[in-house]
Design an enzyme around this catalytic site. Structure first.
Site, PDB file in Angstrom:
ATOM      1  N   GLU A 205       0.829  -1.200   0.000  1.00  0.00           N
ATOM      2  CA  GLU A 205       0.000   0.000   0.000  1.00  0.00           C
ATOM      3  C   GLU A 205       0.865   1.251   0.000  1.00  0.00           C
ATOM      4  OE1 GLU A 205       0.757   1.660   2.887  1.00  0.00           O
ATOM      5  OE2 GLU A 205       1.844  -0.117   3.525  1.00  0.00           O
ATOM      6  N   GLU A 347       4.379  -0.517   2.171  1.00  0.00           N
ATOM      7  CA  GLU A 347       4.531  -0.689   0.723  1.00  0.00           C
ATOM      8  C   GLU A 347       4.489  -2.145   0.266  1.00  0.00           C
ATOM      9  OE1 GLU A 347       8.098   1.198  -0.675  1.00  0.00           O
ATOM     10  OE2 GLU A 347       7.535   3.170   0.087  1.00  0.00           O
TER      11      GLU A 347
END
Length: 379
Positions: A205, A347
């Site tokens: 993300e 991430e």
């Protein structure tokens, strides 16, 4: 990676072939029903039982590979085959902005989200480096970055719902329809990856303010106060962290009384968390293992588990984030992390570090010599 690498389409639940377009709620309900099918649970149990003699025949003392055996067995059970083969992995990064960022819950402004996306496209983000190191494909989807960077072009999947969510401290972050739409996007991305032979998906993300959103979701779903869940995120300490916790508590107080997971998700956000919820559901429905990364993806995993409890059987916890709420999430999900390195970048980076270990476990299962192959019989 091109924007057309993963195409949105409706698929038949049994054959996986393209079918007529269906509504978002129908697609979500179909995935949930498939995950909860009792036949799937029985099939996983048969695979797990069948893996024991496979490992016992390997040229090694019984159980000597420890957790590597358990990891490969879990992947095999998810894939519903005693011959899962090698890891064919992809990291799915969903990006979006949060209206809650207006409450100064991050050390960085919302404009940084677009820069993070651009860095990933250029191959310089932490997730990009680690994806290359383990040979994982990168799928990057824009669910609602406030200002999409102009240089990304076709390298980012355009799944924009709006230019970020609304401020959940003032009202609902999104509508119910938007929540279903985001989840459906994630389900369809997972379905297409499964159709291309991917058997391991790492959740990732990007989004300024998303640790505050994840804290609110986690606290609401677990029935905890904000100060037990909210952490430093991008670097909030001292008075700034106290302020962040107070904002998260305001969100909880404003939306108190909500019990249904989709109601909680719509009230608190964000678009990328909703899409990752869909990726987790879609992978489980398609017999693809999911590596949960850190705190934000853990919030998505919690929502998915409340919608379809059996979804956790398809999950592996990549690592344990330094965010205090992440261990609470993992405990609630019944997952033990593959690694614990004090990471909190997000991430998908922690999940990708774990993906290297997962790939090694599958290689051992696939390629390690057996007593039978040496003419010695099982020992």
């Amino acid at each position: 990676m091109k924007g057309t690498d993963v195409t949105l389409r409706s698929q038949d639940e049994e054959t996986g072939q393209p079918g007529p377009e269906r509504g978002d709620r129908e697609v979500v309900a179909g995935a949930i029903a498939r995950i909860g099918d009792p036949d799937r649970a029985r099939a996983r149990a048969r695979i797990i039982a069948g893996m024991e003699p496979r490992w016992s025949d390997k040229v090694k003392p019984v159980g000597s590979l420890g957790e590597l055996e358990a990891i490969a067995t879990r992947i095999a059970a998810v894939n519903e085959t005693t011959e899962p083969g090698l890891a064919r992995s992809a990291v799915v990064i969903c990006a979006a902005d949060h209206g809650l960022a207006a409450e100064t819950v991050s050390a960085y402004p919302s404009e940084v989200t677009g820069l993070m996306v651009e860095s990933a496209v250029a191959g310089g983000a932490g997730v990009s480096v680690l994806a290359r190191s383990v040979g994982a494909r990168v799928v990057l989807a824009d669910l609602g970055v406030n200002v999409a960077p102009p240089s990304t072009g076709a390298q980012v999947l355009d799944r924009r719902i709006a230019a970020g969510t609304a401020n959940s401290a003032l009202g609902p972050a999104m509508s119910a329809d938007q929540a279903y739409q985001a989840i459906r996007y994630g389900i369809d991305i997972a379905a297409d990856l499964a159709g291309e032979g991917i058997n391991l998906v790492i959740l990732g993300e990007m989004g300024i303010g998303n640790t505050a959103t994840a804290a609110a979701l986690t606290a609401a779903l677990l029935g905890l106060p904000a100060d037990q869940v909210a952490g430093p995120g991008s670097g909030m300490h001292g008075e700034r962290l106290a302020h962040k916790k107070a904002v998260v508590q305001r969100v909880l107080d404003r939306h108190a009384g909500l019990t249904e997971p989709l109601d909680v998700l719509a009230a608190m956000g964000g678009f990328e968390i909703a899409a990752l919820t869909g990726v987790a559901l879609g992978c489980a429905a398609r017999k693809v293992a999911v590596v949960v990364d850190g705190f934000i993806t853990g919030a998505a995993a919690l929502v998915a588990a409340r919608l379809a409890p059996a979804v956790t059987e398809s999950m592996i916890a990549g690592h344990c984030s330094a965010e205090p709420g992440h261990r609470l999430q993992l405990d609630a999900l019944g997952l033990r992390p593959v690694v614990d390195l004090g990471m909190r970048l997000g991430e998908g980076t922690g999940g990708l570090v774990a993906a290297g270990i997962i790939a090694a476990a599958l290689e051992l299962l696939d390629q390690m010599a057996t007593y039978t192959s040496l003419g010695l019989g099982s020992q």
